[in-house]
Design an enzyme around this catalytic site. Structure first.
Site, mmCIF file in Angstrom:
data_model
loop_
_atom_site.group_PDB
_atom_site.id
_atom_site.type_symbol
_atom_site.label_atom_id
_atom_site.label_comp_id
_atom_site.label_asym_id
_atom_site.label_seq_id
_atom_site.Cartn_x
_atom_site.Cartn_y
_atom_site.Cartn_z
ATOM 1 N N SER A 149 34.609 -33.554 -11.859
ATOM 2 C CA SER A 149 34.303 -32.675 -12.974
ATOM 3 C C SER A 149 32.796 -32.689 -13.247
ATOM 4 O O SER A 149 31.987 -32.757 -12.327
ATOM 5 C CB SER A 149 35.107 -33.121 -14.212
ATOM 6 N N LYS A 190 35.614 -26.922 -16.328
ATOM 7 C CA LYS A 190 35.616 -28.387 -16.233
ATOM 8 C C LYS A 190 36.443 -29.019 -17.343
ATOM 9 O O LYS A 190 37.092 -30.055 -17.136
ATOM 10 C CB LYS A 190 34.186 -28.919 -16.257
#
Length: 346
Positions: A205, A223
């Site tokens: 991420s 994300k």
């Protein structure tokens, strides 16, 4: 020529830790039933950071399948990663579209057929390394930088962000993560029930959505979705032995992002915003991967491992002109020129 070990993994890890089935004390299996090598399945495995992660695992005993869109690049990287350990098996499969679950399922089937199973999964769509450059350098980067063509690797205000552009990022990052999970989940659950450290997934991420970054709405939303997915996997499948975690890299030197979204003249000053005063190394992301997949990570799930030298914490860290971070702190000057000051009596 093989890449030097010092470039992709630290010496603290024991060679072979992913090379044999590590048995719990309550299990005693005959030698013939012990699996010789753990298997990692990685999307985006030909990228700078992901290839280092996979290379570290292979050096430490694992076999691997890396998948991507570009056939030549993916197959070439697989051969290169295989040099990390004599006898290593690394499959490179190109022309895999993570937006289509059937494409991933076919790759997973090949991996399982060739290597005997899947114990670890990594999903990476590395807009993160590019956008963390934006995190450090800010909106002024729009001019004077190379525009990246891959979905998510661009800067745009909401007013210039089309629904199609937003959808392309969500499809690759969020839907791609979900499709990878669904395609590999049966094999991860099988691995999780064995007396070994299998049944683990890591999603890659970023940190920019922690504080909100202008011009990065598309990636911030994506994300945040990836993080939420990982947490849900940890909760729903933890009772069946599976662990799910996130690695959130900071600005990493030598990556495409540092080249595409950073002006050379800005890099030195922006690096000073990282509390540790330097860019990260791909080896440090790989070390975090080994930790989460190895015995040290047995009781770690539902977590986000941020590897950024403290960078995201310094957003807005300079209260005004004359108090620039970290210069003012390093100068040890006394705060002056403002009403809100107080000198310590200690």
């Amino acid at each position: 020529m093989p890449v030097s070990k010092s470039e992709y993994v630290s010496d603290i890890w024991k060679d072979g830790i992913f090379g044999t089935m590590r048995l719990s004390h309550q299990y005693i299996l005959p030698q013939s039933s012990a699996k010789k090598n753990q298997v990692v399945f990685c999307t985006g495995g030909a990228g700078t950071i992901c290839s280092a992660q996979v290379r570290a695992l292979v050096h430490l005993g694992a076999n691997a399948c890396i998948v991507g869109r570009n056939v030549e690049k993916t197959e070439r990287m697989a051969k290169d990663i295989a040099t990390a350990r004599k006898g290593a098996q690394v499959l490179g499969m190109g022309n895999v579209d993570v937006r289509k679950v059937e494409s991933l399922e076919a790759a997973v089937e090949t991996c399982v057929t060739e290597l005997g199973g899947i114990d670890y999964v990594m999903y990476a769509f590395f807009s993160s390394s590019l956008n963390l450059s934006a995190f450090l350098l800010g909106p002024k980067m729009i001019r004077g930088v190379r525009r990246a063509g891959a979905a998510g690797n661009f800067l745009a205000p909401i007013s210039h962000l089309s629904p199609n552009a937003m959808k392309s990022v969500i499809d690759i990052d969020v839907l791609g993560s979900y499709n990878t999970l669904k395609a590999t989940l049966p094999h991860l659950l099988t691995s999780a029930q064995k007396p070994s450290t299998g049944g683990r997934i890591i999603f890659i991420s970023a940190t920019l959505h922690y504080t909100t970054m202008p011009l990065q709405t598309h990636v911030s939303v994506a994300k945040a979705g990836v993080d939420a997915l990982s947490h849900s996997v940890a909760v729903e499948y933890g009772p069946r032995g599976l662990t799910s975690n996130v690695i959130a890299p900071g600005p990493i030197q030598g990556t495409e992002g540092m080249e595409r979204l950073a002006r050379p003249e800005d890099l030195k000053q922006s690096m000073r915003k990282v509390p540790l005063g330097r860019w990260g190394k791909v080896k440090e992301i790989a070390d975090g991967t080994v930790y989460l997949f190895g015995d040290a990570g047995n009781f770690v799930s539902g977590q986000i491992l941020v590897i950024d030298g403290g960078a995201w914490r310094t957003t807005g860290s300079s209260p005004g002109k004359g108090f620039n971070y970290p210069d003012f702190l390093l100068s040890e000057d006394i705060v002056s020129g403002v009403k809100g000051t107080k000198k310590s009596k200690l």
